[in-house]
Design an enzyme around this catalytic site. Structure first.
Site, PDB file in Angstrom:
ATOM      1  CG  PHE A   1      -1.714  -1.245   1.398  1.00  0.00           C
ATOM      2  CD1 PHE A   1      -2.528  -1.759   0.406  1.00  0.00           C
ATOM      3  CD2 PHE A   1      -1.608  -1.946   2.582  1.00  0.00           C
ATOM      4  CE1 PHE A   1      -3.222  -2.942   0.590  1.00  0.00           C
ATOM      5  CE2 PHE A   1      -2.293  -3.136   2.777  1.00  0.00           C
ATOM      6  CZ  PHE A   1      -3.104  -3.640   1.785  1.00  0.00           C
TER       7      PHE A   1
ATOM      8  CB  THR B   1      -1.333  -6.038  -7.083  1.00  0.00           C
ATOM      9  OG1 THR B   1       0.065  -6.250  -7.295  1.00  0.00           O
ATOM     10  CG2 THR B   1      -1.488  -4.964  -6.018  1.00  0.00           C
TER      11      THR B   1
ATOM     12  CB  ILE C   1      -9.164  -5.760 -17.600  1.00  0.00           C
ATOM     13  CG1 ILE C   1      -9.873  -4.429 -17.318  1.00  0.00           C
ATOM     14  CG2 ILE C   1      -9.112  -6.625 -16.351  1.00  0.00           C
ATOM     15  CD1 ILE C   1      -9.165  -3.528 -16.334  1.00  0.00           C
TER      16      ILE C   1
ATOM     17  CB  THR D   1      -5.886 -10.155 -10.161  1.00  0.00           C
ATOM     18  OG1 THR D   1      -5.660  -9.847 -11.541  1.00  0.00           O
ATOM     19  CG2 THR D   1      -5.504 -11.596  -9.901  1.00  0.00           C
TER      20      THR D   1
ATOM     21  CE  LYS E   1      -5.502   4.861 -19.694  1.00  0.00           C
ATOM     22  NZ  LYS E   1      -6.596   5.854 -19.740  1.00  0.00           N
ATOM     23  N   GLY E   2      -3.545   0.960 -14.719  1.00  0.00           N
ATOM     24  CA  GLY E   2      -3.589   0.306 -13.421  1.00  0.00           C
ATOM     25  C   GLY E   2      -4.942   0.461 -12.768  1.00  0.00           C
TER      26      GLY E   2
ATOM     27  CD  GLU F   1      -1.806   4.024  -5.994  1.00  0.00           C
ATOM     28  OE1 GLU F   1      -1.752   4.956  -6.813  1.00  0.00           O
ATOM     29  OE2 GLU F   1      -0.914   3.801  -5.176  1.00  0.00           O
TER      30      GLU F   1
END
Length: 752
Positions: free
Chosen positions: A251, A479, A637, A642, A709-710, A713
């Site tokens: 984190f 992750t 994705i 996940t 992308k991520g 967060e």
């Protein structure tokens, strides 16, 4: 070396063998190892010989100095091998006067007699057993000369200064635009200090082989920690091998490293014996980093039709007395809504508190708790649906830079989320819907999180059995890095997932930036794709040049890879056969990724929309989330399972930020009041009702070659604001001091 550390001897736990792996809900690569307890975390690693155990002693004041330390009793305790304080710790590289927590530099432990925060490590005891080390550590007697700590943030807001190297950003004339606006919002929100609370504490197992050091530790950034540790020990980085194969949560709190790593390395060298050191849960609360508190002043001006004419969010936050870290809670607003007159900026107060640093979605997680509630307040004043107000102020280009968006599907997230959630049935008047003793309300909020791509390298190899091995100095903090790298390899080389092995978390592997900032999957995955494509090309060249291959002389551009077979039309052979015949020792190809030259020409973000239904008991002040839905647009994705887990995990964290999570400082001692998971309240399963995360189809071709992308967060960004807005819709009061605990909510209800 123990077989526990022999990665090559570790069986591949992936069992799924479906083709077309990208995007699928593939089970975790390392899942079987974790659920069977055979994945060794840093403290559990078996060293080459029996270890000694270290226990750290923490300061009991927040500011001042050590006047005396008596270690006589500790040194005489059974099994004790050494006791170190600032008086006798070995020399280390000097710490910079001020440093960026994520920039490699020396991090010396037990540096001086100065105390900068409560919980600072002041001594280390190493003994033959953990029990003996604990008993001896309790006998270390420290005498202090204490100063009155500057530890209560809200008492020093007027002392905030502009963070080094930063300027406020202003577009247009905010003061004039706000003064002329027919409808305005002018309010202040407060968010508290928060702790990371990872399941695995920071820990290290270290040993030396001659002048070469091996450390197994729990950190998110491999090369950063390796280089900083080497600088601290004043040895070349090539003499340090750092492994961090399994990490029990990060984190951002493990973005750097702590005294456990340095002291384990030093003590192991001193004793010529492996050493294990771990933080206790209480030491984790003080001795590692936290999200700093903020005070956010939000001002919005709009026309009666709902067009924003002025927007400002100014944030005051804190850091430790020697640091510069700033919780950039205002930054996200620069790209979210259109308004011709804009002002954003930050002020930083240095305190006698533990080090402040990044925590999941630094900036957005705190900042959306103010602006996204202020937008709801404005919508109510205007008599406009809160979602429609946001859509009305959707920008065509980035409102601050004027750059085009690489892709922006925020409106689609809101529209589709509203339809799935049943937003149209929302009662506009607060406090009108009941379910027994509960008042029911619904709320929504937008989500945004920036997108980054960093340089990284990777290598792929194929052996005589057709097994693909991915090697990269990346990390997995829970992750899914292992899994998505395996999927990319299987997809690129056309082999079953069971024929892919993944090696990460090792400083001797091709470098990657690590996990953090929501850049991990895109960065590591893009480098992996390049390595995979290079290996595919090398295999193709061998096949068409091999006279013994059925593919000999064929057009290389027509070769296909599927199910472990390479083919041209109706001619084919198994990949393993080709490699066994031509490269019996295996074949390796490298790859890398760097941000594109035109990457800065685009405004790149991930987006989402949160919808929440809550119940409020106006007698007890209790709030319960009943339904949560998030709809997100976050590039391609890689793994549905996940990715959804990351998004819903962030949403749950948003519930905690809104309702329970925060830490307070005891003004007498400068210590955090909640020092364990009994007092620091985070959501548990019973606190969360129905929850779902939907991911829109999206490929951002400006982001990277795979359009990734991520999501790590994005899920928390805006989630807490949606809860706060739902509370208002339920009972008609707003609490602007987070978390919205029963006492605060009841006081607001009574005041109304």
């Amino acid at each position: 070396m123990s077989s526990v550390l022999d990665w090559e001897a570790t069986p591949n736990p992936v069992k799924e063998n479906r083709a077309g792996n990208i995007g699928k809900a593939v089970d975790r690569y390392e899942g079987p190892l974790k659920v069977t307890g055979t994945a060794p975390y840093a403290y559990e690693v078996e060293p080459p010989s029996p270890p000694a155990y270290g226990v750290m002693v923490s300061a009991e004041i927040a500011a001042g100095r050590i006047t005396a330390i008596d270690t006589t009793a500790a040194e005489a305790s059974p099994g004790v091998r050494l006791v170190w304080t600032h008086l006798n710790v070995p020399p280390q590289g000097p710490r910079p006067e001020r440093y960026d927590f994520f920039t490699p530099s020396p991090r010396p432990a037990l540096q001086s007699d100065r105390i900068y925060f409560f919980g600072q490590q002041v001594a280390i005891v190493i003994a033959d057993t953990l029990e003996n080390a604990n008993a001896a550590a309790a006998k270390v007697a420290v005498t202090y000369e204490a100063d009155a700590p500057m530890a209560i943030f809200h008492d020093h807001l007027d002392e905030g200064v502009q963070p080094p190297g930063e300027q406020d950003t202003e577009i247009g004339d905010f003061a004039a635009g706000f003064a002329a606006a027919p409808v305005t919002i002018d309010d202040v929100w407060r968010t508290p200090l928060q702790n990371h609370c990872q399941m695995e504490p920071c820990a290290t197992t270290a040993w030396w082989d001659g002048d070469h050091l091996t450390v197994n530790t729990s950190v998110q950034m491999v090369r950063f920690a390796q280089n900083s540790l080497a600088e601290t020990l004043m040895i070349p980085a090539k003499q340090v091998r750092l492994l961090t194969k399994y990490i029990g949560g990060g984190f951002g709190g493990k973005g750097s490293f702590y005294e456990d790593l340095v002291l384990a390395a030093l003590a192991s060298r001193e004793l010529a014996q492996p050493v294990k050191i771990a933080f206790t849960r209480q030491q984790m609360m003080h001795g590692t980093v936290h999200r700093p508190a903020t005070v956010q002043h939000v001002r919005l001006g709009a026309t009666p039709e709902g067009r924003l004419t002025a927007m400002s969010i100014m944030t005051v936050t804190h850091c430790d007395s020697r640091g510069n870290f700033t919780e950039h809670a205002s930054n996200f607003a620069r790209s979210l809504y259109a308004a011709p007159n804009r002002l954003t900026g930050h002020r930083l107060v240095r305190m006698d508190l533990p080090v402040a640093s990044a925590m999941r979605a630094p900036g957005e997680a705190s900042g959306t708790l103010s602006l996204e509630v202020a937008m709801d307040e404005l919508a109510e004043k205007l008599g406009i649906d809160p979602m429609e107000l946001r859509i009305l102020n959707e920008p065509d280009v980035d409102p601050e830079t004027g750059k085009p968006f690489s892709i922006r599907q925020l409106v689609r997230c809101m529209r589709e989320g509203a339809q799935m959630f049943g937003w149209g049935r929302r009662n506009l008047v607060p406090g009108q819907v009941r379910d027994g003793r509960w008042q029911i309300g619904v709320g929504m909020a937008a989500a945004i999180r920036g997108n980054m791509l960093l340089p990284a390298k990777c290598s792929f190899s194929v052996d005589a059995h057709g097994v693909i091995t991915v090697r990269q100095g990346m990390t997995d903090i829970g992750t899914g890095t292992y899994t998505v790298l395996a999927q990319i390899a299987a997809e690129t080389l056309g082999v079953p997932l069971g024929d892919v092995r993944v090696e990460i978390g090792d400083s001797e592997l091709p470098p990657a930036p690590g996990s953090g900032g929501q850049f991990g999957a895109a960065t590591a995955g893009s480098a992996a794709l390049d390595a995979g494509m290079n290996l595919r090309k090398a295999i193709t060249e061998i096949a068409v040049a091999d006279s013994a291959s059925p593919l000999f002389g064929g057009p290389s551009q027509d070769i296909t890879f599927q199910d472990g077979v390479i083919a041209i039309a109706n001619r084919s052979e198994r990949l393993a056969d080709l490699i066994r015949r031509n490269r019996p020792d295996g074949l390796t190809a490298d790859g890398e990724i760097r941000p594109a030259a035109d990457a800065r020409n685009w405004s790149q973000h991930t987006y989402g929309a949160h919808f929440v239904e809550v119940g409020v008991d106006t007698v007890t002040g209790e709030v319960r989330t009943r339904r949560m839905l998030g709809v997100f647009a976050a590039g391609r994705i890689l793994n549905w399972k996940t990715a959804r887990s990351q998004l819903t995990g962030g949403m749950i964290w948003g519930v905690g930020s809104a309702l329970t999570e925060g830490n307070s400082v005891d003004p007498r001692y400068g210590s955090l009041i909640n020092q364990d998971l009994a007092g620091y309240l985070v959501p548990v399963q019973a606190d969360i009702g129905e929850i779902d995360a939907i991911m829109l189809d999206e490929v951002d071709d400006k982001a990277n070659p795979m359009g990734i992308k991520g999501v790590g967060e994005l899920g928390i960004s805006g989630a807490g604001a949606a809860v706060a807005n739902a509370i208002y819709n339920a009972c008609g009061v707003r609490v602007r001091d987070y978390p919205i605990t029963p006492d605060k909510l009841l006081a607001a209800i009574m005041a109304r």
